[in-house]
Design a protein around this motif. Structure first.
Motif, PDB file in Angstrom:
ATOM      1  N   ALA A  19       0.821  -1.217   0.000  1.00 17.71           N
ATOM      2  CA  ALA A  19       0.000   0.000   0.000  1.00 17.71           C
ATOM      3  C   ALA A  19       0.851   1.260   0.000  1.00 17.71           C
ATOM      4  O   ALA A  19       0.463   2.293  -0.547  1.00 17.71           O
ATOM      5  N   GLY A  20       2.035   1.199   0.615  1.00 21.83           N
ATOM      6  CA  GLY A  20       2.919   2.359   0.674  1.00 21.83           C
ATOM      7  C   GLY A  20       3.761   2.573  -0.557  1.00 21.83           C
ATOM      8  O   GLY A  20       4.600   3.485  -0.592  1.00 21.83           O
ATOM      9  N   GLY A  21       3.548   1.756  -1.581  1.00 20.98           N
ATOM     10  CA  GLY A  21       4.282   1.925  -2.826  1.00 20.98           C
ATOM     11  C   GLY A  21       5.434   0.954  -2.976  1.00 20.98           C
ATOM     12  O   GLY A  21       5.720   0.152  -2.071  1.00 20.98           O
ATOM     13  N   PHE A  22       6.123   1.025  -4.111  1.00 19.13           N
ATOM     14  CA  PHE A  22       7.240   0.119  -4.373  1.00 19.13           C
ATOM     15  C   PHE A  22       8.081   0.665  -5.521  1.00 19.13           C
ATOM     16  O   PHE A  22       7.645   1.527  -6.286  1.00 19.13           O
ATOM     17  N   ARG A  23       9.286   0.148  -5.622  1.00 20.15           N
ATOM     18  CA  ARG A  23      10.181   0.476  -6.729  1.00 20.15           C
ATOM     19  C   ARG A  23      10.324  -0.735  -7.632  1.00 20.15           C
ATOM     20  O   ARG A  23      10.229  -1.879  -7.178  1.00 20.15           O
TER      21      ARG A  23
ATOM     22  N   GLU B 181       4.175   5.464  -5.648  1.00 19.97           N
ATOM     23  CA  GLU B 181       4.114   5.949  -4.277  1.00 19.97           C
ATOM     24  C   GLU B 181       2.904   5.431  -3.513  1.00 19.97           C
ATOM     25  O   GLU B 181       2.826   5.604  -2.294  1.00 19.97           O
ATOM     26  N   GLU B 182       1.986   4.767  -4.207  1.00 17.64           N
ATOM     27  CA  GLU B 182       0.779   4.293  -3.533  1.00 17.64           C
ATOM     28  C   GLU B 182       0.145   3.154  -4.306  1.00 17.64           C
ATOM     29  O   GLU B 182       0.156   3.133  -5.532  1.00 17.64           O
ATOM     30  N   VAL B 183      -0.372   2.175  -3.572  1.00 13.61           N
ATOM     31  CA  VAL B 183      -1.239   1.147  -4.139  1.00 13.61           C
ATOM     32  C   VAL B 183      -2.492   1.145  -3.278  1.00 13.61           C
ATOM     33  O   VAL B 183      -2.446   0.795  -2.106  1.00 13.61           O
ATOM     34  N   ARG B 184      -3.598   1.547  -3.845  1.00 12.76           N
ATOM     35  CA  ARG B 184      -4.838   1.647  -3.075  1.00 12.76           C
ATOM     36  C   ARG B 184      -5.845   0.613  -3.570  1.00 12.76           C
ATOM     37  O   ARG B 184      -6.215   0.598  -4.740  1.00 12.76           O
ATOM     38  N   THR B 185      -6.268  -0.273  -2.681  1.00 12.70           N
ATOM     39  CA  THR B 185      -7.295  -1.252  -3.030  1.00 12.70           C
ATOM     40  C   THR B 185      -8.637  -0.551  -3.164  1.00 12.70           C
ATOM     41  O   THR B 185      -9.002   0.281  -2.336  1.00 12.70           O
ATOM     42  N   LEU B 186      -9.368  -0.884  -4.220  1.00  6.45           N
ATOM     43  CA  LEU B 186     -10.629  -0.228  -4.547  1.00  6.45           C
ATOM     44  C   LEU B 186     -11.782  -1.228  -4.522  1.00  6.45           C
ATOM     45  O   LEU B 186     -11.561  -2.444  -4.582  1.00  6.45           O
TER      46      LEU B 186
END
Length: 284
Positions: free
Chosen positions: A154-158, A170-175
Motif C-alpha cells: 500500500a505504501g508503494g514500491f520500486r 508511491e501508492e497502491v490503493r485497493t478499490l
C-alpha cells in the motif's frame, strides 16, 4: 475517425506500458462493488470449460461492440515489455503483471486496446484488456497473489521495467471491485514521477482472468474503466466457457489496420489475426 483514434491509442501504448503495464482498472469501474468481488472464497460447484488459445480468440470484443469505445487488436508491447523486476518480494506479483510474461504462464492470452470516443473524437481515456486462460488453479493463484501484494504494498514500491527503466509507485490503493465473474479485485497505482494514477481491475471467470488497465492522457482525475466495458468482456468469456459446442478454430483475420513491424500479437500472433468477435461469430 476510427483510424485517427487507433493511431492515438498505439502512440500512447509506450506510456501505458511504462506507467503500469498490462493490468486492469478500478476506481470508476463500477463503484458499487466490494473488495474481493463476488465469489471470493465460495465453493464453486459449477464446472466451466478450460479455454484453449484458439478458442480464446473468440472472446475479444468487436471494434464497436461496446458503444462509446473503439477496441483494437493489441500487441506484446501493448501488454508491457518482458519481465519487470523488483527487490520487493511482496510486491513482485504487481510488478510481474506489468510485463508481457505473466507468472504462472497462461495457456494463452489475447490483448486488445480500448479508447473512449464521442462524436468529437478521442477523449483521452484509454487502456488495455488482457484475457488469459490458465491450467489448473493458475487463475485463482494469480488473483490471490495480486490481492495480497496490493495489501502489502500500500505504501508503494520500486521496480524496473522489462527494458530496465526504473519506476517508483508511491501508492497502491485497493478499490471496490465490480460485481462480475467468480471473484474480482481492483486497485489504483500512482506513479511518483508523473503523479498520474492508473487503474487495474482483475476479474476471474472459471480458469480465465480478464485484466483491465486504464489511464487518462489529459485529465488524471477522469480515469475510469466503465463497468459496461468490463461486463461486455466478462460476458463473452462466460458464454464461451459454457457453450455446448465451442469453436475449435480461430476467428478470421481482423479487418482493421495492420500493426508496425515490431507489433506482433500476443503469443506470436501477427497483429492481423486480431478478432473482431462479432464478425467472427456471425461468420461461423
Amino acid at each position: 475517425m476510427r483510424a485517427k483514434v487507433v493511431g492515438v491509442v498505439f502512440s500512447a501504448v509506450a506510456v501505458l506500458g511504462s506507467v503500469a503495464g498490462c493490468g486492469s482498472g478500478g476506481a470508476g469501474a463500477g463503484g458499487g462493488g466490494r473488495e474481493g468481488g463476488p465469489g471470493e472464497g465460495k465453493d464453486e460447484s459449477r464446472r466451466v470449460r478450460a479455454l484453449g488459445h484458439d478458442q480464446l480468440r473468440h472472446v475479444e470484443l468487436g471494434a464497436r461492440e461496446v458503444p462509446g469505445f473503439v477496441v483494437e487488436k493489441g500487441s506484446r508491447a501493448t501488454a508491457g515489455h518482458g519481465l519487470p523486476s523488483t527487490d520487493s518480494e511482496a510486491c513482485r506479483p504487481l510488478v510481474v503483471a506489468m510485463g508481457s510474461q505473466p507468472q504462472p504462464a497462461p495457456v494463452g492470452s489475447v490483448v486488445d486496446t480500448f479508447a473512449a470516443t464521442t462524436e468529437q473524437g478521442f477523449q483521452g481515456l484509454l487502456g488495455t484488456i488482457r484475457v488469459s486462460a490458465y491450467a489448473g488453479d493458475g487463475a485463482q493463484s494469480t488473483l490471490r497473489a495480486l490481492r495480497a501484494a496490493a495489501r502489502e504494498c500500500a505504501g508503494g514500491f520500486r521496480m524496473k521495467t522489462g527494458e530496465g527503466q526504473p519506476q517508483r509507485f508511491e501508492e497502491v490503493r485497493t478499490l471496490p471491485a465490480p460485481g462480475l465473474g467468480d471473484e474480482a479485485m481492483a486497485y489504483r497505482l500512482v506513479n511518483a514521477a508523473e503523479k498520474a494514477p492508473s487503474l487495474v481491475t482483475v476479474v476471474r471467470t472459471g480458469s480465465a482472468l480478464s485484466m483491465f488497465f486504464a489511464t487518462h492522457l489529459s485529465d488524471p482525475g477522469a480515469v475510469e474503466i466503465p463497468e459496461r466495458l468490463m461486463a461486455a468482456q466478462v460476458a463473452k468469456v462466460e458464454r464461451l466457457q459454457r457453450a455446448e459446442r465451442p469453436p475449435t478454430a480461430p476467428p478470421p483475420p481482423h479487418a482493421g489496420p495492420a500493426p508496425g513491424p515490431d507489433e506482433d500479437g500476443e503469443d506470436g500472433e501477427d497483429g492481423e489475426d486480431g478478432a473482431d468477435s462479432e464478425e467472427a461469430e456471425s461468420a461461423e
